[in-house]
Scaffold this active site. Structure first.
Site, PDB file in Angstrom:
ATOM      1  N   GLY A 139       0.775  -1.231   0.000  1.00  0.00           N
ATOM      2  CA  GLY A 139       0.000   0.000   0.000  1.00  0.00           C
ATOM      3  C   GLY A 139       0.805   1.278   0.000  1.00  0.00           C
ATOM      4  O   GLY A 139       0.314   2.315   0.439  1.00  0.00           O
ATOM      5  N   SER A 140       2.045   1.244  -0.547  1.00  0.00           N
ATOM      6  CA  SER A 140       2.804   2.503  -0.557  1.00  0.00           C
ATOM      7  C   SER A 140       2.187   3.502  -1.537  1.00  0.00           C
ATOM      8  O   SER A 140       2.201   4.711  -1.290  1.00  0.00           O
ATOM      9  CB  SER A 140       4.282   2.263  -0.873  1.00  0.00           C
ATOM     10  OG  SER A 140       4.463   1.831  -2.186  1.00  0.00           O
ATOM     11  N   HIS A 163       1.790   0.399 -13.313  1.00  0.00           N
ATOM     12  CA  HIS A 163       2.549  -0.827 -13.559  1.00  0.00           C
ATOM     13  C   HIS A 163       4.039  -0.484 -13.544  1.00  0.00           C
ATOM     14  O   HIS A 163       4.457   0.518 -14.143  1.00  0.00           O
ATOM     15  CB  HIS A 163       2.138  -1.414 -14.921  1.00  0.00           C
ATOM     16  CG  HIS A 163       2.831  -2.711 -15.206  1.00  0.00           C
ATOM     17  ND1 HIS A 163       2.448  -3.896 -14.623  1.00  0.00           N
ATOM     18  CD2 HIS A 163       3.901  -3.000 -15.996  1.00  0.00           C
ATOM     19  CE1 HIS A 163       3.250  -4.871 -15.038  1.00  0.00           C
ATOM     20  NE2 HIS A 163       4.130  -4.353 -15.873  1.00  0.00           N
ATOM     21  N   MET A 181      -3.684  -7.146  -7.304  1.00  0.00           N
ATOM     22  CA  MET A 181      -3.068  -8.236  -8.052  1.00  0.00           C
ATOM     23  C   MET A 181      -4.086  -9.260  -8.558  1.00  0.00           C
ATOM     24  O   MET A 181      -3.855 -10.466  -8.447  1.00  0.00           O
ATOM     25  CB  MET A 181      -1.997  -8.897  -7.183  1.00  0.00           C
ATOM     26  CG  MET A 181      -0.829  -7.972  -6.920  1.00  0.00           C
ATOM     27  SD  MET A 181      -0.222  -7.178  -8.432  1.00  0.00           S
ATOM     28  CE  MET A 181       1.427  -6.743  -7.956  1.00  0.00           C
TER      29      MET A 181
HETATM   30  C1  GAR Z   1       3.570  -1.280  -7.350  1.00  0.00           C
HETATM   31  O1  GAR Z   1       4.934  -1.290  -7.683  1.00  0.00           O
HETATM   32  C2  GAR Z   1       2.723  -1.396  -8.608  1.00  0.00           C
HETATM   33  O2  GAR Z   1       3.323  -0.786  -9.718  1.00  0.00           O
HETATM   34  C3  GAR Z   1       2.655  -2.900  -8.784  1.00  0.00           C
HETATM   35  O3  GAR Z   1       2.479  -3.374  -7.484  1.00  0.00           O
HETATM   36  C4  GAR Z   1       3.191  -2.546  -6.579  1.00  0.00           C
HETATM   37  C5  GAR Z   1       2.316  -2.259  -5.399  1.00  0.00           C
HETATM   38  O4  GAR Z   1       3.053  -1.628  -4.389  1.00  0.00           O
HETATM   39  N1  GAR Z   1       1.579  -3.262  -9.659  1.00  0.00           N
HETATM   40  C6  GAR Z   1       1.669  -4.236 -10.569  1.00  0.00           C
HETATM   41  O5  GAR Z   1       2.651  -4.942 -10.703  1.00  0.00           O
HETATM   42  C7  GAR Z   1       0.418  -4.415 -11.417  1.00  0.00           C
HETATM   43  N2  GAR Z   1       0.674  -5.293 -12.497  1.00  0.00           N
HETATM   44  P1  GAR Z   1       2.323  -0.939  -3.183  1.00  0.00           P
HETATM   45  O6  GAR Z   1       1.349  -1.966  -2.579  1.00  0.00           O
HETATM   46  O7  GAR Z   1       3.403  -0.603  -2.203  1.00  0.00           O
HETATM   47  O8  GAR Z   1       1.604   0.277  -3.674  1.00  0.00           O
END
Ligand code: GAR
Length: 207
Positions: free
Chosen positions: A14-15, A111, A92
């Site tokens: 969740g950043s 992404h 996801m």
């Molecule tokens: C992020 O890096 C986002 O780009 C990626 O998941 C991470 C979530 O981080 N998304 C994907 O890979 C979608 N295909 P977070 O939970 O710290 O925001």
């Protein structure tokens, strides 16, 4: 006119969600995060929402017979709240037409690669394994495919000598946390126009 209402979907750390919450708190988002939708009730993002006082719609996919079944419940929740924009932030799961169609042009994703390179899971690992010198991040509209919708914004991140997944991820996440709230503010300011695969961003209105 009421405030611009946003639903954020997330599954993990969740950043990006936190960056959006912080932008809402300092007034730069221009809209309100009405609800967090999360398919993992134990994920750290849920705690972040609770701390920020944001409602959560939590579900476990295994409790439903199909993706369509839980998406129908989500769709009902979103329409009850009058959601203007769905922001996927590390959600996801693939989406079905139950959500993609009604929110066409009103659902975005971030992404961690320069699309169309390295779609799907572990985009950062894929870029390292391929040996590219430049990767980055993409914010795009969501369509029926995986990471295939029209591109709204991209930011390049250089791969440095000696980079590993941890060091590259850190720079990619920093870039994401800056870009995503800014892109959402373009929506709340009504500056985005979609024309086929091309996305135009109007200049900010001077006050
Ligand atoms: C992020 O890096 C986002 O780009 C990626 O998941 C991470 C979530 O981080 N998304 C994907 O890979 C979608 N295909 P977070 O939970 O710290 O925001």
């Amino acid at each position: 006119m009421g405030s611009y209402r946003i639903a954020v979907f997330a599954s993990g750390r969740g950043s990006n969600f936190q960056a959006l919450v912080d932008a809402m708190a300092n007034g730069s988002l221009g809209g309100e995060i009405s609800v967090l939708v999360c398919d993992k009730p134990q994920a750290p993002v849920v705690e972040r929402a609770r701390k920020a006082g944001i409602d959560c719609f939590l579900f476990q996919p295994k409790d439903y017979a199909s993706r369509e079944d839980y998406e129908q419940e989500i769709a009902a929740e979103l329409s009850k709240r009058g959601i203007d924009l769905i922001v996927l932030a590390g959600y996801m799961r693939l989406l079905t037409s139950v959500l993609v169609e009604p929110y066409s042009g009103r659902m975005i994703n971030i992404h961690p690669s320069l699309l169309p390179s390295f779609t799907g899971k572990d985009a950062i690992g894929q870029a390292l394994a391929y040996g590219v010198k430049m990767t980055g991040i993409t914010v795009h509209f969501v369509d029926g495919g995986m990471d295939t919708g029209p591109v709204i914004a991209q930011h390049a991140v250089e791969i440095l000598e000696g980079d590993d997944e941890a060091s590259l991820s850190e720079r990619i996440h920093t870039a994401e946390q800056q870009l995503y709230p800014e892109v959402v503010s373009w929506f709340t300011e009504g500056r985005i126009t979609l024309n086929g695969r091309n996305v135009a961003i109007a200049a900010p209105v001077k006050r």
